[in-house]
Design a protein around this motif. Structure first.
Motif, PDB file in Angstrom:
ATOM      1  N   ASP A 205       0.857  -1.188   0.000  1.00 39.01           N
ATOM      2  CA  ASP A 205       0.000   0.000   0.000  1.00 39.01           C
ATOM      3  C   ASP A 205       0.897   1.245   0.000  1.00 39.01           C
ATOM      4  OD1 ASP A 205      -2.226   1.678   0.170  1.00 39.01           O
ATOM      5  OD2 ASP A 205      -2.309   1.548   2.363  1.00 39.01           O
ATOM      6  N   PRO A 206       1.585   1.495  -1.099  1.00 35.52           N
ATOM      7  CA  PRO A 206       2.560   2.588  -1.154  1.00 35.52           C
ATOM      8  C   PRO A 206       1.935   3.967  -0.969  1.00 35.52           C
ATOM      9  CG  PRO A 206       2.128   1.749  -3.345  1.00 35.52           C
ATOM     10  CD  PRO A 206       1.457   0.802  -2.400  1.00 35.52           C
ATOM     11  N   ILE A 207       2.744   4.867  -0.434  1.00 32.27           N
ATOM     12  CA  ILE A 207       2.314   6.243  -0.183  1.00 32.27           C
ATOM     13  C   ILE A 207       2.590   7.110  -1.401  1.00 32.27           C
ATOM     14  CG2 ILE A 207       2.776   8.328   1.176  1.00 32.27           C
ATOM     15  CD1 ILE A 207       3.456   6.542   3.514  1.00 32.27           C
ATOM     16  N   GLU A 208       1.624   7.962  -1.712  1.00 36.08           N
ATOM     17  CA  GLU A 208       1.805   8.994  -2.734  1.00 36.08           C
ATOM     18  C   GLU A 208       1.406  10.334  -2.115  1.00 36.08           C
ATOM     19  OE1 GLU A 208       0.578   8.002  -6.892  1.00 36.08           O
ATOM     20  OE2 GLU A 208      -0.337   6.248  -5.924  1.00 36.08           O
ATOM     21  N   VAL A 209       2.200  11.353  -2.374  1.00 41.87           N
ATOM     22  CA  VAL A 209       1.951  12.678  -1.809  1.00 41.87           C
ATOM     23  C   VAL A 209       2.114  13.739  -2.885  1.00 41.87           C
ATOM     24  CG1 VAL A 209       2.710  14.416  -0.130  1.00 41.87           C
ATOM     25  CG2 VAL A 209       2.727  11.993   0.500  1.00 41.87           C
ATOM     26  N   ASP A 210       1.175  14.684  -2.926  1.00 36.47           N
ATOM     27  CA  ASP A 210       1.247  15.777  -3.901  1.00 36.47           C
ATOM     28  C   ASP A 210       0.612  17.017  -3.277  1.00 36.47           C
ATOM     29  OD1 ASP A 210       0.702  17.513  -6.238  1.00 36.47           O
ATOM     30  OD2 ASP A 210       1.281  15.758  -7.398  1.00 36.47           O
TER      31      ASP A 210
END
Length: 531
Positions: A205-210
């Protein structure tokens, strides 16, 4: 008969030899014990003290009862203040968080670094890895170095993959151990990071941030108010975590997301563990609490305890946390060899992005302690903060009027530990911090949103600036005007009487000092031409 006399003489000789041997051995043991005692005494006298910096977030000068608060009681902080040195002229370097943290750790004015501003959670590290820092200096002096809590000085080099080790970060600027949040409690990513790795992350469940655009099918505070447990007022309407809308967008990392109401306890556990694991060696711990920054999420144990809403409740929670931390030092018999510095990154703010009754339930409480302004402000309440030094048995209780700044900790701690490390901006004020002298700085440049002012003796000078006088979102005066402002803080604590027109001599003197210390200014400050 002759045979008996010979045996008797032999017996006497042997007895004398044994007695002499015992006597010599006894003397050697006595000397050895004396040498060991002297050695131990010397070791105790020269042992480097543990150093703990407890750093609050948005705590105002008047937010603790030791500084005069009457509507709220902070007994554990008061104990440090009443048994240590309580500074009435103690300053952060800036009226906002990131610059102050930069100044404290590096001993360099934050306005010298163009990147030292309030950062998003995706900002790169703003401390150069080759730069002098307090933990680097102390490591060279044999210290273990750790940071627990809020970081907000950037991580990585600008394109962070949160699913791998994030570097550079605290570990690359002098900390052996780091357990942090990347930025602030109201910004994504809402995860803890241990020595560069997201704690508890599930690789599936990888993290993505923007910080510019949302991800598909991800609810936000703006579009999904029905999902909120805390309503946003301004600026906090992006990704929702634990019912709280944040700044920035985040996807994934569900198992790693923090529990807001448990954050104080979580960081406390880490800080206590750090102490117990390093109790047999000198250590430096930078313990950066998140209270009372927004979102204010007190543990259920503290909800409603202050009568002032969540802001008051988290101040009580922080005071309790500090008490529990100090108990650990006592239990490990470390308190008498530990210098504690307690202070805050900037002045207070009430409504800073969420509806949480901070304004409505304030009552008679004055977070600024009667000073003018607050967080974001060039007026005194922006940077004059609670500032206490405590060392059981070493520091005598005192109230000091010495002008001191967090900037000065680097040079002063270097002196304390036998290092000659210093910077051009950090002044060596160890005697003031230990309560042995009431002599502090003569001059100090203070900063708020890249704009700077001067504190000189009892005087404050604010140069003319372009811009709005009030931040209407938080209802705080910023100290911005198109004319010089000159205040005698000894006679006019609330900065109500501008003496720029009536005291031309003092104005000219301070403008000269300011110009000499500040150097060339840039257009981004909005500063008008100095005359």
């Amino acid at each position: 008969m002759i045979h008996l006399l010979k045996n008797k003489k032999r017996y006497i000789y042997v007895s004398l030899a044994i007695a002499t041997s015992i006597f010599i051995s006894s003397c050697k043991e006595t000397k050895k014990e004396a040498d060991n005692s002297a050695k131990n005494k010397t070791t105790m006298e020269t042992a480097k003290p543990n150093i703990v910096v407890i750093y609050m977030d948005d705590l105002g000068y008047g937010d603790i009862s030791a500084n005069g608060a009457t509507e709220i009681t902070t007994p554990n902080i008061d104990k440090l203040a009443n048994e240590g040195v309580r500074f009435t002229n103690g300053y952060a370097t800036s009226a906002t968080c990131t610059p102050s943290r930069y100044g404290l750790l590096t001993g360099v004015y934050p306005w010298r670094n163009k990147d030292a501003a309030i950062l998003p959670g995706t900002a790169p590290l703003i401390i150069n890895t080759e730069q002098t820092t307090i933990p680097k200096m102390l490591k060279k002096q044999g210290y273990a170095t750790g940071v627990v809590g809020k970081w907000h000085l950037g991580l990585g080099q600008g394109n962070v993959n949160w699913n791998e080790r994030v570097s550079p970060g605290p570990n690359e600027v002098g900390f052996d151990y780091s357990y942090i949040m990347a930025a602030t409690q109201d910004r994504v990513p809402t995860v803890y990071i241990k020595n560069g790795h997201v704690d508890g992350l599930d690789p599936k469940d990888p993290i993505e941030v923007d910080y510019s655009k949302n991800y598909d099918n991800q609810p936000t505070g703006k579009n999904n108010p029905e999902l909120l447990s805390m309503k946003w007022h301004h600026g906090h309407n992006n990704s929702i975590v634990n019912g709280i809308p944040r700044i920035g967008f985040m996807k994934g990392g569900e198992t790693a997301k923090w529990s807001d109401v448990d954050m104080a306890d979580h960081f406390l556990k880490e800080a206590k563990s750090y102490v117990t694991e390093h109790k047999n060696e000198p250590f430096f711990l930078y313990y950066a609490l998140q209270q009372p920054h927004v979102p204010r999420t007190p543990h259920p144990r503290f909800v409603g305890k202050s009568g002032m809403g969540p802001r008051g409740d988290v101040i009580l929670e922080a005071d309790w946390i500090i008490g529990e931390f100090i108990k650990t030092l006592e239990e490990e018999k470390l308190l008498e060899n530990t210098l504690i510095v307690f202070t805050s990154d900037n002045g207070p703010v009430l409504n800073d992005g969420y509806f949480d009754d901070a304004v409505e339930k304030l009552g008679k409480h004055t977070p600024t302690g009667g000073l003018r302004g607050g967080k974001y402000s060039l007026f005194d309440a922006g940077t004059r903060v609670p500032f206490i030094t405590y060392w059981k048995g070493k520091i005598k209780p005192a109230v000091s009027n010495a002008l001191v700044c967090q900037l000065d900790l680097l040079s002063s701690l270097a002196k304390l530990t036998g290092s000659n490390t210093t910077t051009n901006d950090s002044e060596q004020l160890l005697d003031a911090f230990l309560g042995k002298s009431n002599n502090g700085r003569k001059h100090l440049i203070l900063e708020a949103n890249k704009k700077t002012a001067l504190r000189s003796g009892d005087w404050a000078l604010i140069p003319p600036y372009k811009g709005k006088a009030i931040n209407t979102q938080v209802n705080i005066e910023l100290g911005i005007a198109n004319e010089y402002q000159l205040y005698n803080l000894k006679e006019d604590k609330q900065q109500q009487n501008n003496l720029a027109d009536t005291n031309a001599k003092k104005l000219s003197e301070l403008v000269s000092i300011y110009t000499q210390l500040r150097g060339e200014t840039t257009e981004e400050t909005g500063e008008l031409e100095l005359k």
